[in-house]
Design a protein around this motif. Structure first.
Motif, PDB file in Angstrom:
ATOM      1  N   GLY A  94     -30.238  81.922 121.135  1.00  0.00           N
ATOM      2  CA  GLY A  94     -31.684  81.819 121.234  1.00  0.00           C
ATOM      3  C   GLY A  94     -32.244  80.447 120.915  1.00  0.00           C
ATOM      4  O   GLY A  94     -33.308  80.335 120.304  1.00  0.00           O
ATOM      5  N   VAL A  95     -31.533  79.377 121.326  1.00  0.00           N
ATOM      6  CA  VAL A  95     -32.036  78.017 121.133  1.00  0.00           C
ATOM      7  C   VAL A  95     -31.756  77.189 122.383  1.00  0.00           C
ATOM      8  O   VAL A  95     -30.794  77.441 123.118  1.00  0.00           O
ATOM      9  CB  VAL A  95     -31.396  77.315 119.914  1.00  0.00           C
ATOM     10  N   SER A  96     -32.606  76.214 122.646  1.00  0.00           N
ATOM     11  CA  SER A  96     -32.378  75.223 123.697  1.00  0.00           C
ATOM     12  C   SER A  96     -33.330  74.062 123.453  1.00  0.00           C
ATOM     13  O   SER A  96     -34.212  74.140 122.581  1.00  0.00           O
ATOM     14  CB  SER A  96     -32.595  75.814 125.097  1.00  0.00           C
ATOM     15  N   MET A  97     -33.161  72.983 124.233  1.00  0.00           N
ATOM     16  CA  MET A  97     -33.972  71.792 124.032  1.00  0.00           C
ATOM     17  C   MET A  97     -34.331  71.167 125.370  1.00  0.00           C
ATOM     18  O   MET A  97     -33.612  71.337 126.360  1.00  0.00           O
ATOM     19  CB  MET A  97     -33.219  70.759 123.177  1.00  0.00           C
ATOM     20  N   ASN A  98     -35.419  70.447 125.400  1.00  0.00           N
ATOM     21  CA  ASN A  98     -35.812  69.615 126.532  1.00  0.00           C
ATOM     22  C   ASN A  98     -36.213  68.244 126.017  1.00  0.00           C
ATOM     23  O   ASN A  98     -36.635  68.094 124.877  1.00  0.00           O
ATOM     24  CB  ASN A  98     -37.025  70.193 127.276  1.00  0.00           C
ATOM     25  N   ARG A  99     -36.106  67.261 126.895  1.00  0.00           N
ATOM     26  CA  ARG A  99     -36.746  65.966 126.665  1.00  0.00           C
ATOM     27  C   ARG A  99     -37.802  65.802 127.743  1.00  0.00           C
ATOM     28  O   ARG A  99     -37.538  66.073 128.921  1.00  0.00           O
ATOM     29  CB  ARG A  99     -35.733  64.836 126.750  1.00  0.00           C
ATOM     30  N   VAL A 100     -39.000  65.385 127.350  1.00  0.00           N
ATOM     31  CA  VAL A 100     -40.069  65.147 128.304  1.00  0.00           C
ATOM     32  C   VAL A 100     -40.503  63.695 128.178  1.00  0.00           C
ATOM     33  O   VAL A 100     -40.807  63.231 127.080  1.00  0.00           O
ATOM     34  CB  VAL A 100     -41.275  66.081 128.072  1.00  0.00           C
ATOM     35  N   ASP A 101     -40.498  62.973 129.294  1.00  0.00           N
ATOM     36  CA  ASP A 101     -40.923  61.571 129.315  1.00  0.00           C
ATOM     37  C   ASP A 101     -42.221  61.447 130.092  1.00  0.00           C
ATOM     38  O   ASP A 101     -42.399  62.081 131.135  1.00  0.00           O
ATOM     39  CB  ASP A 101     -39.836  60.702 129.952  1.00  0.00           C
ATOM     40  N   PHE A 102     -43.133  60.604 129.586  1.00  0.00           N
ATOM     41  CA  PHE A 102     -44.444  60.408 130.183  1.00  0.00           C
ATOM     42  C   PHE A 102     -44.660  58.942 130.508  1.00  0.00           C
ATOM     43  O   PHE A 102     -44.445  58.080 129.661  1.00  0.00           O
ATOM     44  CB  PHE A 102     -45.554  60.838 129.219  1.00  0.00           C
ATOM     45  N   ALA A 103     -45.117  58.659 131.717  1.00  0.00           N
ATOM     46  CA  ALA A 103     -45.625  57.333 132.029  1.00  0.00           C
ATOM     47  C   ALA A 103     -46.985  57.171 131.364  1.00  0.00           C
ATOM     48  O   ALA A 103     -47.556  58.138 130.835  1.00  0.00           O
ATOM     49  CB  ALA A 103     -45.748  57.165 133.539  1.00  0.00           C
ATOM     50  N   LEU A 104     -47.525  55.976 131.365  1.00  0.00           N
ATOM     51  CA  LEU A 104     -48.871  55.763 130.855  1.00  0.00           C
ATOM     52  C   LEU A 104     -49.843  56.628 131.650  1.00  0.00           C
ATOM     53  O   LEU A 104     -49.891  56.555 132.877  1.00  0.00           O
ATOM     54  CB  LEU A 104     -49.245  54.286 130.986  1.00  0.00           C
TER      55      LEU A 104
END
Length: 205
Positions: A94-104
């Motif tokens: 019951g665990v997981s991860m994401n990375r989210v990247d944002f431009a300006l």
């Protein structure tokens, strides 16, 4: 899905608060069950188990989240997922991860709609580098980079395979599509507006 966020620059986070009682992933019936991703059957509590590896590689993932994703997208953001399909050791845990990247100026659109809409209250915060922000499981939310640089965040979920629902894509880019008359009634706009929005999301995000 409930999760926390850690940011590398200021992000504007908004969620729509609605009381709801939601079930989480069922508790594992054993200490661990490394996913056999080649197995054809999927049980209620995850993938079938495979024999335990001797070197523990199924529990180590060291590279995917270290690299920034391509933010040259219509939303100015991108999500790098790390769930049970690529991290077999999380199976049934019951665990997981994401990375989210944002431009300006990049954003992540409204997602994870809640099944309960009795409360239309909206809460918003600017989350700065090093801070953590909790979004309760199932609440509709979005993020917008209001900082002066690119930003990134690491997201943790209380599910091994949380999935995601982007509201704009579900409304205007579903396959088969939602009939235009239904959307014109629901959104109280002209058919031409609905057709324009459908054309924008025909290719997804």
């Amino acid at each position: 899905m409930g999760y926390s966020k850690t940011l590398a620059a200021g992000l504007f986070a908004m969620l729509f608060l609605a009381p709801a009682v939601l079930a989480t992933d069922p508790d594992p019936l054993q200490d661990f069950c490394v996913a056999d991703l080649d197995g054809k059957a999927v049980s209620v509590n995850g993938h079938p188990c495979k024999p335990m590896s001797e070197d523990g590689d199924d529990f180590l993932f060291s590279s995917k989240l270290a690299k920034a994703g391509n933010t040259s997208t219509p939303n100015g953001s991108t999500v790098t997922e790390l769930d049970v399909a690529e991290w077999p050791g999380t199976n049934t845990l019951g665990v997981s991860m994401n990375r989210v990247d944002f431009a300006l100026g990049g954003h992540q659109p409204a997602a994870h709609p809640s099944p309960c809409h009795r409360d239309r209250h909206r809460d918003e915060r600017v989350v700065r580098a090093g801070e953590t922000f909790l979004i309760p499981r199932g609440l509709m939310h979005f993020q917008f980079n209001v900082g002066k640089t690119e930003a990134s965040m690491v997201v943790s979920f209380n599910s091994q395979n949380p999935g995601i629902v982007f509201v704009p894509l579900m409304l205007f880019g579903s396959n088969p599509p939602i009939p235009t008359p239904v959307l014109t009634k629901a959104l109280r706009v002209e058919a031409g507006v609905v057709e324009l929005l459908k054309s924008k999301f025909a290719a997804g995000f």
